[in-house]
Write a protein that holds these residues in place. Structure first.
Motif, PDB file in Angstrom:
ATOM      1  N   ILE A  27       0.846  -1.202   0.000  1.00 23.44           N
ATOM      2  CA  ILE A  27       0.000   0.000   0.000  1.00 23.44           C
ATOM      3  C   ILE A  27       0.883   1.254   0.000  1.00 23.44           C
ATOM      4  CG2 ILE A  27      -1.653   1.361   1.383  1.00 23.44           C
ATOM      5  CD1 ILE A  27      -2.766  -1.372   2.389  1.00 23.44           C
ATOM      6  N   VAL A  28       1.871   1.240   0.876  1.00 30.50           N
ATOM      7  CA  VAL A  28       2.760   2.401   1.003  1.00 30.50           C
ATOM      8  C   VAL A  28       3.542   2.635  -0.292  1.00 30.50           C
ATOM      9  CG1 VAL A  28       4.862   3.196   2.175  1.00 30.50           C
ATOM     10  CG2 VAL A  28       2.907   2.394   3.514  1.00 30.50           C
ATOM     11  N   GLN A  29       4.059   1.556  -0.871  1.00 32.19           N
ATOM     12  CA  GLN A  29       4.810   1.697  -2.134  1.00 32.19           C
ATOM     13  C   GLN A  29       3.920   2.287  -3.225  1.00 32.19           C
ATOM     14  OE1 GLN A  29       6.277  -2.311  -2.594  1.00 32.19           O
ATOM     15  NE2 GLN A  29       8.236  -1.849  -1.597  1.00 32.19           N
ATOM     16  N   SER A  30       2.669   1.851  -3.238  1.00 28.16           N
ATOM     17  CA  SER A  30       1.747   2.348  -4.254  1.00 28.16           C
ATOM     18  C   SER A  30       1.425   3.832  -4.017  1.00 28.16           C
ATOM     19  CB  SER A  30       0.491   1.470  -4.252  1.00 28.16           C
ATOM     20  OG  SER A  30      -0.628   2.223  -4.622  1.00 28.16           O
ATOM     21  N   ILE A  31       1.247   4.220  -2.753  1.00 27.90           N
ATOM     22  CA  ILE A  31       0.997   5.635  -2.449  1.00 27.90           C
ATOM     23  C   ILE A  31       2.187   6.488  -2.887  1.00 27.90           C
ATOM     24  CG2 ILE A  31       0.729   7.325  -0.564  1.00 27.90           C
ATOM     25  CD1 ILE A  31      -0.918   5.179   0.940  1.00 27.90           C
ATOM     26  N   ALA A 183       1.413   8.302   4.499  1.00 27.22           N
ATOM     27  CA  ALA A 183       2.515   7.979   3.588  1.00 27.22           C
ATOM     28  C   ALA A 183       2.614   9.019   2.480  1.00 27.22           C
ATOM     29  CB  ALA A 183       2.318   6.589   2.995  1.00 27.22           C
ATOM     30  N   GLN A 184       1.452   9.602   2.109  1.00 24.09           N
ATOM     31  CA  GLN A 184       1.458  10.587   1.012  1.00 24.09           C
ATOM     32  C   GLN A 184       2.250  11.845   1.408  1.00 24.09           C
ATOM     33  OE1 GLN A 184      -1.169   9.276   2.548  1.00 24.09           O
ATOM     34  NE2 GLN A 184      -2.717  10.809   3.073  1.00 24.09           N
ATOM     35  N   ALA A 185       2.203  12.219   2.682  1.00 26.46           N
ATOM     36  CA  ALA A 185       2.982  13.377   3.137  1.00 26.46           C
ATOM     37  C   ALA A 185       4.475  13.077   3.055  1.00 26.46           C
ATOM     38  CB  ALA A 185       2.597  13.740   4.576  1.00 26.46           C
ATOM     39  N   ILE A 186       4.854  11.878   3.451  1.00 29.22           N
ATOM     40  CA  ILE A 186       6.274  11.484   3.421  1.00 29.22           C
ATOM     41  C   ILE A 186       6.771  11.471   1.968  1.00 29.22           C
ATOM     42  CG2 ILE A 186       7.937   9.676   4.040  1.00 29.22           C
ATOM     43  CD1 ILE A 186       6.501  11.118   6.452  1.00 29.22           C
ATOM     44  N   ALA A 187       5.949  10.934   1.064  1.00 30.16           N
ATOM     45  CA  ALA A 187       6.331  10.908  -0.355  1.00 30.16           C
ATOM     46  C   ALA A 187       6.527  12.322  -0.888  1.00 30.16           C
ATOM     47  CB  ALA A 187       5.258  10.182  -1.168  1.00 30.16           C
ATOM     48  N   ALA A 188       5.597  13.228  -0.522  1.00 31.95           N
ATOM     49  CA  ALA A 188       5.696  14.615  -0.990  1.00 31.95           C
ATOM     50  C   ALA A 188       6.966  15.274  -0.466  1.00 31.95           C
ATOM     51  CB  ALA A 188       4.460  15.405  -0.552  1.00 31.95           C
ATOM     52  N   PHE A 209       1.938   3.342   8.640  1.00 34.56           N
ATOM     53  CA  PHE A 209       2.074   3.744   7.235  1.00 34.56           C
ATOM     54  C   PHE A 209       3.140   4.845   7.081  1.00 34.56           C
ATOM     55  CE2 PHE A 209      -2.123   1.822   7.486  1.00 34.56           C
ATOM     56  CZ  PHE A 209      -2.029   0.891   6.454  1.00 34.56           C
ATOM     57  N   VAL A 210       3.134   5.752   8.029  1.00 36.06           N
ATOM     58  CA  VAL A 210       4.172   6.798   8.031  1.00 36.06           C
ATOM     59  C   VAL A 210       5.552   6.166   8.248  1.00 36.06           C
ATOM     60  CG1 VAL A 210       5.036   8.810   9.303  1.00 36.06           C
ATOM     61  CG2 VAL A 210       2.586   8.610   8.777  1.00 36.06           C
ATOM     62  N   ALA A 211       5.620   5.240   9.182  1.00 36.93           N
ATOM     63  CA  ALA A 211       6.902   4.580   9.475  1.00 36.93           C
ATOM     64  C   ALA A 211       7.404   3.810   8.251  1.00 36.93           C
ATOM     65  CB  ALA A 211       6.749   3.643  10.674  1.00 36.93           C
ATOM     66  N   LEU A 212       6.504   3.075   7.601  1.00 41.46           N
ATOM     67  CA  LEU A 212       6.919   2.308   6.418  1.00 41.46           C
ATOM     68  C   LEU A 212       7.329   3.230   5.278  1.00 41.46           C
ATOM     69  CD1 LEU A 212       4.309  -0.607   6.390  1.00 41.46           C
ATOM     70  CD2 LEU A 212       6.773  -0.789   6.780  1.00 41.46           C
ATOM     71  N   ALA A 213       6.618   4.337   5.131  1.00 40.82           N
ATOM     72  CA  ALA A 213       6.972   5.288   4.069  1.00 40.82           C
ATOM     73  C   ALA A 213       8.346   5.885   4.331  1.00 40.82           C
ATOM     74  CB  ALA A 213       5.910   6.385   3.968  1.00 40.82           C
TER      75      ALA A 213
END
Lengths: 422, 422
Positions: A27-31, A183-188, A209-213
């Protein structure tokens, strides 16, 4: 709470780290890849899905800051300022200077310290609003000299952020705050979008999710640590008061049902009293369900034969927070090897460090105090080595260096030096 | 080498990090779980598969150390000792002390610095034997005060390790060396097997499988960084000599076909000369195939309009190694923000730092000097915060802290303090 008697100093209590499931990771990778591909559009869409709110822009506005100030009383704002000053004062003491050293041959060696250009601080949303997270993550970065500090935090149902978070940020002069979480915030923060320029390092706690991202983007940017659930260990002898120990254990237990509250004591009588006090006090807490679940699952009392054994248990646990409630706490400081923050004596109850005293509340969890530190100014700088050889130093040493290079089979390394002789 | 003219200071040269393929990740995950399950048996079996050698024990023996000393001449051993002394002297300057500060209320706050208990150093095998890796990873750990330092390295076809590696380790007093490499070595260091006790932190470079394994175990143990291919940037003006620049570029290019060798110069004439010199010198190198492939794929010359633009390019590249070959290199030090190691002037050719000068050769690669540091003593210690409030300090401040706790919705935090009033 379960009571266990410990008689052997060689107790093994090391824990493994939960790295999330394969499904969560997917899920995280996809986000992350969606944010890299679609930018802001992906952020708006995930915010609608996960935070159940539709935003038209991500950045917190002047109006939102003003509204936040109206929600807090002046006394609260003053306390936030005093806490900020205490935190700043403590972290100023951690600052380090660049240095250079010279020798007789004219060689100059040194270490240059430079602040990071840009960091992102993730402030979790959810059940509680944490202005203290803003203070604890932002101030060390400011002391280090980081020029661009960005906050991201998931919006609440009204599409804004808690007043305490906004006031704390504004008091520190932080204007770049984005309403995006997960996770979307971490990606950004790692890759950038139309609204959000990428940063060099991402700080702050969050859910799995944040941790995995953070783990996924690690390497592309730096991250602080993979934070786990909060934990407290109280180390006590018979001089400590059971009601105070119980209250301190519960202050951790109310955080999260995965929090651990552990007492290591030399007194079986006290162990029984603390157990009874915890049961009494937990029943009248507002967050009783969380605290009870935490105590039942992870609460534990270890009764050690002597203080030496008790300290061995503490070092094995390597707790995030350690309270030392013994007759002479300072005398034990040298024996305590592994702990994020050490609170000495009955007037140093753990919440003092969470908010106000000055040391950072971002601490290594889940036994990682064996190898990790509280968040500190060093986390916001990096070093560069400086090497300057004089002609004399070169002449005196080049033949040794070419010999080492050839031992390692690296002929071009040797020739680079020999090219200077031409 | 490709020559590109740069006229805009806002050049964007940031690279993304290669995180390995999904297939490589699956292989690594499977290796780690097999090692966790089967211990030493898995290590022997993977060593047979990947290193094509069948071992009966993992630990390097006294006989192997003795044999290694017979392979090296005395002068080489002396040079290794002198390099070790230089490295130790530089890293001693990085040591920090614990500190405590007091205030008028009787509050005591501080930072306790403690060495890690145990670290593992991965020394890569492969085409070249790197005794310098042993010196650079082990000495900072020793200076920090780490008690247990373990080396792992993949065995060669004869089932042993290169003489230089063993001599370097023995000179430093390291006796715990295991002949195991790859992801299986990282798994063993993180989780332990019958022969290998787990460590708290894993250091050292390696191939993609080693890098992915470090990423997987990150959190369970600490890791140093995910190292990428080596890179050099030379910053020069027209005063530098093309033959020396070319030789220095090739000293990186011979490492690996993924190495990058980049020149940033203000002189187009020099750019052309360096290009010609590289072609001439590369042809007569023993590792010509590797160096040629590296120069063709990643070699690049940027010609900037002026020194200011050139420095902007350097900061954007954030190189692992930076040589400053300008008329007055020291004067540029303040402008250089992002670089792992900075070599000033023509007598500070990069191989001097690889082996001998003293600063660490374990450096941030692939643009991560934006946020990472050379390996240093801080990497082998961790800090604990110390918080001790006096009764007076408690009385003066507890009401502010309970107010903050309640703002965050954490009632048990507030009650923990109020319990002291009873």
């Amino acid at each position: 709470m379960k009571i266990t008697r410990i008689t052997d100093k060689k107790v093994s209590l090391r824990r493994t780290i939960e790295a999330g499931t394969e499904e969560q990771r997917k899920i995280v990778q996809s986000i992350i890849s969606t944010v890299r591909e679609k930018g802001d559009a992906a952020l708006f869409s995930y915010t609608e899905t996960f935070d159940k709110v539709s935003l038209s822009s991500l950045k917190v506005t002047e109006d939102e800051f003003s509204a936040a100030y109206k929600e807090l009383d002046n006394e609260m704002i003053e306390i936030i300022r005093e806490a900020a000053a205490n935190i700043r004062s403590f972290h100023e003491k951690q600052k380090r200077e660049s240095w250079i050293s010279y020798n007789d041959e004219g060689t100059m060696l040194g270490q240059k310290i430079t602040a990071l250009d840009a960091v992102g601080v993730y402030v979790p949303g959810g059940t509680a609003a944490y202005p203290s997270s803003v203070l604890m993550n932002v101030i060390p970065a400011q002391v280090a000299g980081v020029k661009r500090i960005v906050i991201t935090s998931p919006p609440n149902g009204q599409g804004t952020l808690p007043a305490g978070v906004l006031v704390a940020a504004n008091e520190l002069g932080i204007a770049e705050i984005y309403k995006v979480g997960g996770a979307q915030a971490i990606a950004a923060l790692a890759y950038g979008t139309e609204s959000i320029e990428p940063v060099d390092k991402i700080m702050g706690p969050g859910n799995i999710f944040v941790a995995l991202a953070k783990r996924e983007v690690f390497g592309m940017v730096a991250i602080d640590m993979i934070a786990g659930p909060s934990e407290i260990v109280v180390l006590s002898d018979e001089t400590a008061r059971a009601n105070e120990i119980a209250a301190d254990l519960l202050s951790q237990a109310e955080h999260d049902k995965n929090s651990s509250s552990i007492l290591v004591t030399t007194s079986m009588k006290q162990a029984e009293e603390v157990k009874a006090e915890v049961e009494k006090q937990v029943a009248v807490l507002p967050r009783v369900e969380i605290a009870k679940a935490s105590i039942e699952a992870f609460g534990h009392i270890y009764v050690a034969d002597d203080l030496e054994t008790a300290i061995a248990v503490v070092n094995e646990l390597a707790p995030e927070h350690l309270e030392v409630l013994t007759e002479n706490p300072l005398a034990l400081l040298n024996e305590i090897k592994h702990a994020g923050a050490i609170f000495l004596g009955r007037y140093s109850s753990e919440p003092i460090g969470d908010y106000f005293a000055g040391p950072n509340h971002v601490l290594p969890t889940n036994g990682t105090a064996r190898f990790s530190s509280p968040l500190n100014v060093d986390d916001f700088v990096k070093k560069s080595s400086i090497i300057s050889y004089s002609e004399k130093a070169f002449q005196n040493n080049y033949a040794k260096i070419t010999k080492l290079a050839r031992l390692e089979g690296l002929e071009a390394h040797a020739r680079a030096l020999e090219e200077r002789l031409k």
